[in-house]
Scaffold this motif. Structure first.
Motif, PDB file in Angstrom:
ATOM      1  N   SER A  77       2.886  -6.740   2.029  1.00 36.12           N
ATOM      2  CA  SER A  77       2.730  -6.087   3.346  1.00 36.12           C
ATOM      3  C   SER A  77       2.901  -4.544   2.773  1.00 36.12           C
ATOM      4  CB  SER A  77       3.341  -6.200   4.597  1.00 36.12           C
ATOM      5  OG  SER A  77       2.842  -7.440   5.325  1.00 36.12           O
ATOM      6  N   TRP A  78       4.164  -4.370   2.185  1.00 33.55           N
ATOM      7  CA  TRP A  78       4.520  -3.130   1.598  1.00 33.55           C
ATOM      8  C   TRP A  78       3.618  -2.483   0.701  1.00 33.55           C
ATOM      9  CZ3 TRP A  78       5.306  -1.073  -3.138  1.00 33.55           C
ATOM     10  CH2 TRP A  78       6.214   0.231  -3.205  1.00 33.55           C
ATOM     11  N   ILE A  79       2.963  -3.673  -0.221  1.00 36.02           N
ATOM     12  CA  ILE A  79       2.219  -3.314  -1.393  1.00 36.02           C
ATOM     13  C   ILE A  79       0.713  -2.753  -0.800  1.00 36.02           C
ATOM     14  CG2 ILE A  79       0.777  -4.227  -3.113  1.00 36.02           C
ATOM     15  CD1 ILE A  79       3.361  -6.063  -3.816  1.00 36.02           C
ATOM     16  N   LYS A  80       0.532  -3.512   0.288  1.00 39.66           N
ATOM     17  CA  LYS A  80      -1.055  -3.050   0.895  1.00 39.66           C
ATOM     18  C   LYS A  80      -0.877  -1.883   1.353  1.00 39.66           C
ATOM     19  CE  LYS A  80      -2.653  -7.665   2.194  1.00 39.66           C
ATOM     20  NZ  LYS A  80      -2.667  -8.892   3.058  1.00 39.66           N
ATOM     21  N   LYS A  81       0.199  -1.554   2.245  1.00 39.38           N
ATOM     22  CA  LYS A  81       0.424  -0.036   2.617  1.00 39.38           C
ATOM     23  C   LYS A  81       0.637   0.909   1.650  1.00 39.38           C
ATOM     24  CE  LYS A  81       2.883   2.372   6.194  1.00 39.38           C
ATOM     25  NZ  LYS A  81       4.164   2.279   7.124  1.00 39.38           N
ATOM     26  N   ASN A  82       1.431   0.708   0.474  1.00 42.92           N
ATOM     27  CA  ASN A  82       1.523   1.689  -0.439  1.00 42.92           C
ATOM     28  C   ASN A  82       0.529   1.870  -1.587  1.00 42.92           C
ATOM     29  OD1 ASN A  82       2.827   2.107  -3.553  1.00 42.92           O
ATOM     30  ND2 ASN A  82       4.253   3.229  -2.092  1.00 42.92           N
ATOM     31  N   TRP A  83      -0.046   0.973  -1.842  1.00 36.13           N
ATOM     32  CA  TRP A  83      -1.229   1.053  -2.647  1.00 36.13           C
ATOM     33  C   TRP A  83      -2.663   1.578  -2.111  1.00 36.13           C
ATOM     34  CZ3 TRP A  83      -1.757  -3.768  -6.449  1.00 36.13           C
ATOM     35  CH2 TRP A  83      -0.653  -3.919  -7.361  1.00 36.13           C
ATOM     36  N   GLY A  84      -2.734   1.142  -0.908  1.00 38.63           N
ATOM     37  CA  GLY A  84      -4.059   1.180   0.003  1.00 38.63           C
ATOM     38  C   GLY A  84      -4.841  -0.009  -0.131  1.00 38.63           C
ATOM     39  N   LEU A  85      -5.486  -0.394   0.698  1.00 36.37           N
ATOM     40  CA  LEU A  85      -6.411  -1.541   0.516  1.00 36.37           C
ATOM     41  C   LEU A  85      -7.288  -1.664  -0.431  1.00 36.37           C
ATOM     42  CD1 LEU A  85      -6.758  -2.796   4.394  1.00 36.37           C
ATOM     43  CD2 LEU A  85      -5.233  -4.021   2.503  1.00 36.37           C
ATOM     44  N   GLU A  86      -8.027  -0.387  -0.752  1.00 36.78           N
ATOM     45  CA  GLU A  86      -9.092  -0.388  -1.688  1.00 36.78           C
ATOM     46  C   GLU A  86      -8.523  -0.715  -3.169  1.00 36.78           C
ATOM     47  OE1 GLU A  86     -12.448   3.002  -3.588  1.00 36.78           O
ATOM     48  OE2 GLU A  86     -10.981   3.401  -1.996  1.00 36.78           O
ATOM     49  N   LEU A  87      -7.397  -0.195  -3.439  1.00 35.97           N
ATOM     50  CA  LEU A  87      -6.692  -0.569  -4.720  1.00 35.97           C
ATOM     51  C   LEU A  87      -6.101  -2.001  -4.718  1.00 35.97           C
ATOM     52  CD1 LEU A  87      -5.528  -0.103  -7.386  1.00 35.97           C
ATOM     53  CD2 LEU A  87      -3.510   0.907  -6.306  1.00 35.97           C
ATOM     54  N   TYR A  88      -5.571  -2.627  -3.548  1.00 39.39           N
ATOM     55  CA  TYR A  88      -5.208  -3.922  -3.498  1.00 39.39           C
ATOM     56  C   TYR A  88      -6.436  -4.760  -3.555  1.00 39.39           C
ATOM     57  CZ  TYR A  88      -3.139  -8.246  -1.613  1.00 39.39           C
ATOM     58  OH  TYR A  88      -2.625  -9.436  -1.369  1.00 39.39           O
ATOM     59  N   ASN A  89      -7.455  -4.518  -2.961  1.00 29.59           N
ATOM     60  CA  ASN A  89      -8.409  -5.503  -2.855  1.00 29.59           C
ATOM     61  C   ASN A  89      -9.350  -5.512  -4.449  1.00 29.59           C
ATOM     62  OD1 ASN A  89      -8.331  -6.488  -0.424  1.00 29.59           O
ATOM     63  ND2 ASN A  89      -9.354  -5.044   0.494  1.00 29.59           N
ATOM     64  N   ASP A  90      -9.328  -4.201  -4.943  1.00 25.63           N
ATOM     65  CA  ASP A  90      -9.866  -4.122  -6.234  1.00 25.63           C
ATOM     66  C   ASP A  90      -9.035  -5.029  -7.545  1.00 25.63           C
ATOM     67  OD1 ASP A  90     -11.978  -2.591  -5.494  1.00 25.63           O
ATOM     68  OD2 ASP A  90     -11.071  -0.672  -6.167  1.00 25.63           O
ATOM     69  N   PHE A  91      -7.566  -4.747  -7.167  1.00 28.49           N
ATOM     70  CA  PHE A  91      -6.657  -5.741  -7.944  1.00 28.49           C
ATOM     71  C   PHE A  91      -7.070  -7.212  -7.732  1.00 28.49           C
ATOM     72  CE2 PHE A  91      -2.504  -7.830  -8.458  1.00 28.49           C
ATOM     73  CZ  PHE A  91      -2.206  -7.832  -9.506  1.00 28.49           C
ATOM     74  N   LYS A  92      -7.160  -7.410  -6.612  1.00 33.73           N
ATOM     75  CA  LYS A  92      -7.253  -8.788  -6.087  1.00 33.73           C
ATOM     76  C   LYS A  92      -8.345  -9.445  -6.728  1.00 33.73           C
ATOM     77  CE  LYS A  92      -6.847 -11.961  -2.040  1.00 33.73           C
ATOM     78  NZ  LYS A  92      -6.609 -11.829  -0.704  1.00 33.73           N
ATOM     79  N   ASN A  93      -9.476  -8.836  -6.838  1.00 32.18           N
ATOM     80  CA  ASN A  93     -10.860  -9.244  -6.830  1.00 32.18           C
ATOM     81  C   ASN A  93     -11.026  -9.375  -8.684  1.00 32.18           C
ATOM     82  OD1 ASN A  93     -11.822  -9.273  -4.415  1.00 32.18           O
ATOM     83  ND2 ASN A  93     -12.467  -7.148  -4.436  1.00 32.18           N
ATOM     84  N   CYS A  94     -10.112  -9.069  -9.336  1.00 27.92           N
ATOM     85  CA  CYS A  94      -9.841  -9.046 -10.732  1.00 27.92           C
ATOM     86  C   CYS A  94      -9.685 -10.580 -11.144  1.00 27.92           C
ATOM     87  CB  CYS A  94      -8.907  -8.273 -11.568  1.00 27.92           C
ATOM     88  SG  CYS A  94      -9.349  -6.749 -11.509  1.00 27.92           S
ATOM     89  N   PHE A  95      -9.308 -11.431 -10.129  1.00 27.59           N
ATOM     90  CA  PHE A  95      -8.709 -12.818 -10.432  1.00 27.59           C
ATOM     91  C   PHE A  95      -9.594 -13.711  -9.668  1.00 27.59           C
ATOM     92  CE2 PHE A  95      -5.010 -10.048 -10.135  1.00 27.59           C
ATOM     93  CZ  PHE A  95      -4.536 -10.459 -11.522  1.00 27.59           C
TER      94      PHE A  95
END
Length: 202
Positions: free
Chosen positions: A111-129
């Motif tokens: 939850s901290w990572i999603k808020k700190n990174w922002g959902l766009e970056l988090y989802n871009d990272f997640k979608n690499c896998f």
């Protein structure tokens, strides 16, 4: 030949401060090495108890303010260097390997990572896998053998074609026992971007 790469998250992509984390938890008066505490931490990491239960447990047992615990708990999380994300995106776009993330991560941290990174970056990272496995969502945790067996079976991966990267030796040792190729990365002097300089995956 390696066809599949499984990455840990903390100290592989996002930097961690494990020393500060231990200090902050100690300041709150939580006996980190007590069996009862370890059990609740493992249960939380595996998603077997909720965040509300986790915070309430330490509030009621050790009279710790819940907000103070959240702050201390998230103090382990640092930055995500751009060069690592660039490396991962290039690796994904090369289409040479099936990429997986396998992390002992709990609800408060993600939850901290999603808020700190922002959902766009988090989802871009997640979608690499191809698959993004967090321990609290799949109810397994490293270094237990069943978490590796789950990933192998679920994705029909052959152990001799699979490479696993983790900064914790206990985790890479457990994977190695199953026949998985491993890199026990030392975050003090190694970086995931050096993967192909340090290891021949052919």
């Amino acid at each position: 030949m390696i066809k599949n790469i499984i990455f840990d998250f903390g100290d592989i992509f996002i930097n961690l401060d494990k020393v500060k984390f231990a200090e902050e938890i100690q300041k709150l008066g939580i006996p980190q090495y007590q069996d009862e505490v370890i059990q609740i931490l493992h249960k939380y990491e595996m998603g077997l108890v909720s965040t509300d239960y986790f915070l309430s447990h330490f509030h009621e047992t050790y009279h710790i303010d819940k907000e103070a615990l959240v702050t201390a708990w998230n103090s382990i999380l640092l930055d995500f260097p751009k060069k690592r994300f660039d490396f991962l995106k290039d690796l994904m776009l090369s289409n040479k390997y099936r990429l997986f993330l396998l992390s002992n991560t709990n609800d408060l941290h993600i939850s901290w990572i999603k808020k700190n990174w922002g959902l766009e970056l988090y989802n871009d990272f997640k979608n690499c896998f191809e698959q993004f496995y967090l321990s609290h969502e799949i109810h397994f945790r490293k270094p237990n053998a069943d978490i590796y067996e789950f990933v192998l079976t679920k994705n029909q991966l052959k152990v001799h074609e699979t490479f696993f990267i983790d900064d914790t030796k206990e985790n890479t040792d457990a994977a190695s026992k199953l026949g998985i190729h491993v890199w026990n990365l030392n975050p003090k002097n190694e970086d995931v971007t050096e993967l192909f300089l340090k290891h021949n995956l052919n």
